[in-house]
Design a protein around this motif. Structure first.
Motif, PDB file in Angstrom:
ATOM      1  N   ALA A  53       0.830  -1.211   0.000  1.00  0.00           N
ATOM      2  CA  ALA A  53       0.000   0.000   0.000  1.00  0.00           C
ATOM      3  C   ALA A  53       0.861   1.256   0.000  1.00  0.00           C
ATOM      4  CB  ALA A  53      -0.909   0.008   1.224  1.00  0.00           C
ATOM      5  N   ARG A  54       0.334   2.295  -0.619  1.00  0.00           N
ATOM      6  CA  ARG A  54       1.002   3.595  -0.637  1.00  0.00           C
ATOM      7  C   ARG A  54       1.114   4.123   0.793  1.00  0.00           C
ATOM      8  NH1 ARG A  54      -0.223   8.918  -0.456  1.00  0.00           N
ATOM      9  NH2 ARG A  54      -2.434   8.503  -0.214  1.00  0.00           N
ATOM     10  N   GLY A  55       2.220   4.752   1.107  1.00  0.00           N
ATOM     11  CA  GLY A  55       2.438   5.316   2.429  1.00  0.00           C
ATOM     12  C   GLY A  55       3.186   4.388   3.365  1.00  0.00           C
ATOM     13  N   ALA A  56       3.351   3.132   2.974  1.00  0.00           N
ATOM     14  CA  ALA A  56       4.050   2.177   3.837  1.00  0.00           C
ATOM     15  C   ALA A  56       5.546   2.493   3.879  1.00  0.00           C
ATOM     16  CB  ALA A  56       3.832   0.756   3.333  1.00  0.00           C
ATOM     17  N   ILE A  57       6.132   2.242   5.020  1.00  0.00           N
ATOM     18  CA  ILE A  57       7.580   2.342   5.180  1.00  0.00           C
ATOM     19  C   ILE A  57       8.089   0.909   5.092  1.00  0.00           C
ATOM     20  CG2 ILE A  57       9.451   3.056   6.694  1.00  0.00           C
ATOM     21  CD1 ILE A  57       7.362   5.000   7.981  1.00  0.00           C
ATOM     22  N   ALA A  58       8.619   0.561   3.927  1.00  0.00           N
ATOM     23  CA  ALA A  58       8.963  -0.833   3.629  1.00  0.00           C
ATOM     24  C   ALA A  58      10.462  -1.064   3.757  1.00  0.00           C
ATOM     25  CB  ALA A  58       8.506  -1.196   2.222  1.00  0.00           C
ATOM     26  N   THR A  59      10.822  -2.062   4.563  1.00  0.00           N
ATOM     27  CA  THR A  59      12.198  -2.508   4.660  1.00  0.00           C
ATOM     28  C   THR A  59      12.315  -3.812   3.889  1.00  0.00           C
ATOM     29  OG1 THR A  59      12.490  -1.461   6.804  1.00  0.00           O
ATOM     30  CG2 THR A  59      14.050  -3.198   6.228  1.00  0.00           C
ATOM     31  N   PHE A  60      13.147  -3.817   2.873  1.00  0.00           N
ATOM     32  CA  PHE A  60      13.354  -5.002   2.045  1.00  0.00           C
ATOM     33  C   PHE A  60      14.525  -5.791   2.617  1.00  0.00           C
ATOM     34  CE2 PHE A  60      10.907  -2.240  -0.573  1.00  0.00           C
ATOM     35  CZ  PHE A  60      10.103  -3.084  -1.316  1.00  0.00           C
ATOM     36  N   GLN A  61      14.224  -6.972   3.145  1.00  0.00           N
ATOM     37  CA  GLN A  61      15.219  -7.880   3.704  1.00  0.00           C
ATOM     38  C   GLN A  61      15.590  -8.859   2.587  1.00  0.00           C
ATOM     39  OE1 GLN A  61      16.389  -7.593   6.793  1.00  0.00           O
ATOM     40  NE2 GLN A  61      14.866  -6.227   7.686  1.00  0.00           N
ATOM     41  N   VAL A  62      16.804  -8.774   2.081  1.00  0.00           N
ATOM     42  CA  VAL A  62      17.216  -9.554   0.910  1.00  0.00           C
ATOM     43  C   VAL A  62      18.212 -10.625   1.333  1.00  0.00           C
ATOM     44  CG1 VAL A  62      18.137  -9.421  -1.427  1.00  0.00           C
ATOM     45  CG2 VAL A  62      16.915  -7.458  -0.467  1.00  0.00           C
ATOM     46  N   PHE A  63      17.905 -11.884   0.960  1.00  0.00           N
ATOM     47  CA  PHE A  63      18.776 -13.023   1.273  1.00  0.00           C
ATOM     48  C   PHE A  63      19.254 -13.655  -0.020  1.00  0.00           C
ATOM     49  CE2 PHE A  63      19.422 -17.582   2.236  1.00  0.00           C
ATOM     50  CZ  PHE A  63      20.477 -17.434   3.119  1.00  0.00           C
ATOM     51  N   ASN A  64      20.557 -13.844  -0.135  1.00  0.00           N
ATOM     52  CA  ASN A  64      21.144 -14.524  -1.284  1.00  0.00           C
ATOM     53  C   ASN A  64      21.297 -15.995  -0.922  1.00  0.00           C
ATOM     54  OD1 ASN A  64      22.632 -15.554  -3.376  1.00  0.00           O
ATOM     55  ND2 ASN A  64      24.316 -14.097  -3.195  1.00  0.00           N
ATOM     56  N   SER A  65      20.430 -16.837  -1.471  1.00  0.00           N
ATOM     57  CA  SER A  65      20.493 -18.270  -1.172  1.00  0.00           C
ATOM     58  C   SER A  65      21.272 -19.041  -2.231  1.00  0.00           C
ATOM     59  CB  SER A  65      19.079 -18.852  -1.050  1.00  0.00           C
ATOM     60  OG  SER A  65      18.410 -18.776  -2.295  1.00  0.00           O
ATOM     61  N   GLY A  66      21.878 -18.327  -3.170  1.00  0.00           N
ATOM     62  CA  GLY A  66      22.635 -18.977  -4.237  1.00  0.00           C
ATOM     63  C   GLY A  66      24.098 -19.160  -3.885  1.00  0.00           C
ATOM     64  N   LYS A  67      24.868 -19.549  -4.925  1.00  0.00           N
ATOM     65  CA  LYS A  67      26.306 -19.753  -4.755  1.00  0.00           C
ATOM     66  C   LYS A  67      27.117 -18.643  -5.403  1.00  0.00           C
ATOM     67  CE  LYS A  67      25.877 -24.743  -4.417  1.00  0.00           C
ATOM     68  NZ  LYS A  67      26.252 -26.042  -4.948  1.00  0.00           N
ATOM     69  N   LYS A  68      26.429 -17.701  -6.084  1.00  0.00           N
ATOM     70  CA  LYS A  68      27.081 -16.570  -6.720  1.00  0.00           C
ATOM     71  C   LYS A  68      26.646 -15.281  -6.020  1.00  0.00           C
ATOM     72  CE  LYS A  68      26.775 -18.788 -11.230  1.00  0.00           C
ATOM     73  NZ  LYS A  68      26.181 -18.695 -12.574  1.00  0.00           N
ATOM     74  N   ILE A  93      10.288   4.511   1.551  1.00  0.00           N
ATOM     75  CA  ILE A  93       8.938   4.980   1.854  1.00  0.00           C
ATOM     76  C   ILE A  93       8.179   5.004   0.529  1.00  0.00           C
ATOM     77  CG2 ILE A  93       7.525   6.856   2.769  1.00  0.00           C
ATOM     78  CD1 ILE A  93       9.977   7.693   4.414  1.00  0.00           C
ATOM     79  N   LEU A  94       7.109   4.240   0.450  1.00  0.00           N
ATOM     80  CA  LEU A  94       6.350   4.092  -0.786  1.00  0.00           C
ATOM     81  C   LEU A  94       5.322   5.221  -0.888  1.00  0.00           C
ATOM     82  CD1 LEU A  94       5.869   0.240  -0.488  1.00  0.00           C
ATOM     83  CD2 LEU A  94       7.632   1.467  -1.757  1.00  0.00           C
ATOM     84  N   LEU A  95       5.701   6.300  -1.549  1.00  0.00           N
ATOM     85  CA  LEU A  95       4.870   7.497  -1.590  1.00  0.00           C
ATOM     86  C   LEU A  95       3.962   7.583  -2.808  1.00  0.00           C
ATOM     87  CD1 LEU A  95       7.469  10.156  -0.421  1.00  0.00           C
ATOM     88  CD2 LEU A  95       5.630   9.110   0.901  1.00  0.00           C
ATOM     89  N   THR A  96       4.332   6.955  -3.913  1.00  0.00           N
ATOM     90  CA  THR A  96       3.610   7.119  -5.167  1.00  0.00           C
ATOM     91  C   THR A  96       3.044   5.788  -5.637  1.00  0.00           C
ATOM     92  OG1 THR A  96       5.167   8.853  -5.766  1.00  0.00           O
ATOM     93  CG2 THR A  96       3.811   7.979  -7.526  1.00  0.00           C
ATOM     94  N   ARG A  97       1.769   5.801  -6.052  1.00  0.00           N
ATOM     95  CA  ARG A  97       1.166   4.597  -6.604  1.00  0.00           C
ATOM     96  C   ARG A  97       1.727   4.328  -7.991  1.00  0.00           C
ATOM     97  NH1 ARG A  97      -3.603   6.820  -3.959  1.00  0.00           N
ATOM     98  NH2 ARG A  97      -4.262   5.333  -2.384  1.00  0.00           N
ATOM     99  N   GLY A  98       1.815   3.029  -8.354  1.00  0.00           N
ATOM    100  CA  GLY A  98       2.265   2.670  -9.688  1.00  0.00           C
ATOM    101  C   GLY A  98       3.015   1.349  -9.694  1.00  0.00           C
ATOM    102  N   ARG A  99       3.514   0.988 -10.876  1.00  0.00           N
ATOM    103  CA  ARG A  99       4.347  -0.213 -11.054  1.00  0.00           C
ATOM    104  C   ARG A  99       5.773   0.243 -11.291  1.00  0.00           C
ATOM    105  NH1 ARG A  99       2.356  -4.406 -15.401  1.00  0.00           N
ATOM    106  NH2 ARG A  99       4.518  -4.917 -15.068  1.00  0.00           N
ATOM    107  N   PHE A 100       6.687  -0.237 -10.475  1.00  0.00           N
ATOM    108  CA  PHE A 100       8.069   0.203 -10.541  1.00  0.00           C
ATOM    109  C   PHE A 100       8.984  -0.984 -10.828  1.00  0.00           C
ATOM    110  CE2 PHE A 100       5.707   2.958  -7.701  1.00  0.00           C
ATOM    111  CZ  PHE A 100       5.941   4.186  -8.290  1.00  0.00           C
ATOM    112  N   PRO A 101       9.934  -0.830 -11.751  1.00  0.00           N
ATOM    113  CA  PRO A 101      10.839  -1.935 -12.063  1.00  0.00           C
ATOM    114  C   PRO A 101      11.726  -2.260 -10.866  1.00  0.00           C
ATOM    115  CG  PRO A 101      11.462   0.037 -13.285  1.00  0.00           C
ATOM    116  CD  PRO A 101      10.193   0.350 -12.557  1.00  0.00           C
ATOM    117  N   ASP A 102      11.911  -3.544 -10.641  1.00  0.00           N
ATOM    118  CA  ASP A 102      12.817  -4.006  -9.597  1.00  0.00           C
ATOM    119  C   ASP A 102      13.617  -5.172 -10.153  1.00  0.00           C
ATOM    120  OD1 ASP A 102      10.945  -6.062  -9.633  1.00  0.00           O
ATOM    121  OD2 ASP A 102      10.866  -6.261  -7.471  1.00  0.00           O
ATOM    122  N   GLY A 103      14.633  -5.580  -9.420  1.00  0.00           N
ATOM    123  CA  GLY A 103      15.408  -6.732  -9.867  1.00  0.00           C
ATOM    124  C   GLY A 103      16.827  -6.702  -9.354  1.00  0.00           C
ATOM    125  N   SER A 104      17.608  -7.604  -9.898  1.00  0.00           N
ATOM    126  CA  SER A 104      18.999  -7.727  -9.508  1.00  0.00           C
ATOM    127  C   SER A 104      19.865  -6.957 -10.497  1.00  0.00           C
ATOM    128  CB  SER A 104      19.424  -9.196  -9.495  1.00  0.00           C
ATOM    129  OG  SER A 104      20.808  -9.290  -9.203  1.00  0.00           O
TER     130      SER A 104
END
Length: 119
Positions: A53-68, A93-104
């Protein structure tokens, strides 16, 4: 004549105070959420259906489960390189509604890139 002016003034005060109460209720602080992201040698997976949802304060916890070495980026923020079997995080902080590119940023291919939706 004075009665009409008094009624009009009372109505204006009531309308303005109701608007002020409604405005305060909609601008409260955002909800704090943790979103888990798993990256391995085959693909990237974002939990919570890659949306929040818009307005959320999101913390992205990222885990690398690979070998690289892998990583994750969204909305101009990124983890940087993550060694195998290690964690990194960042907060957005997710302030704007929409689809945003993400990735590695370190991997190519469609299984490492997608969209994060803010509704």
């Amino acid at each position: 004549m004075k009665t009409r002016a008094l009624i009009a003034a009372a109505f204006a005060v009531t309308a303005l105070s109701a608007g002020a109460v409604a405005a305060n209720a909609t601008t409260g602080p955002g909800q704090r959420v943790n979103i888990l992201v798993i990256v391995n040698d085959k693909h990237l997976f974002v939990y919570d259906q890659a949306q929040m949802a818009r307005g959320a304060i999101a913390t992205f916890q990222v885990f690398n489960s690979g070998k690289k070495t892998h990583g994750y980026s969204l909305l101009g923020k990124q983890t940087g390189p993550i060694k195998p079997k290690h964690w990194k995080h960042f907060t957005v902080i997710l302030l704007t509604r929409g689809r945003f590119p993400d990735g590695s940023p370190f991997d190519k291919g469609p299984s490492y890139h997608g969209y994060f939706t803010v509704y």
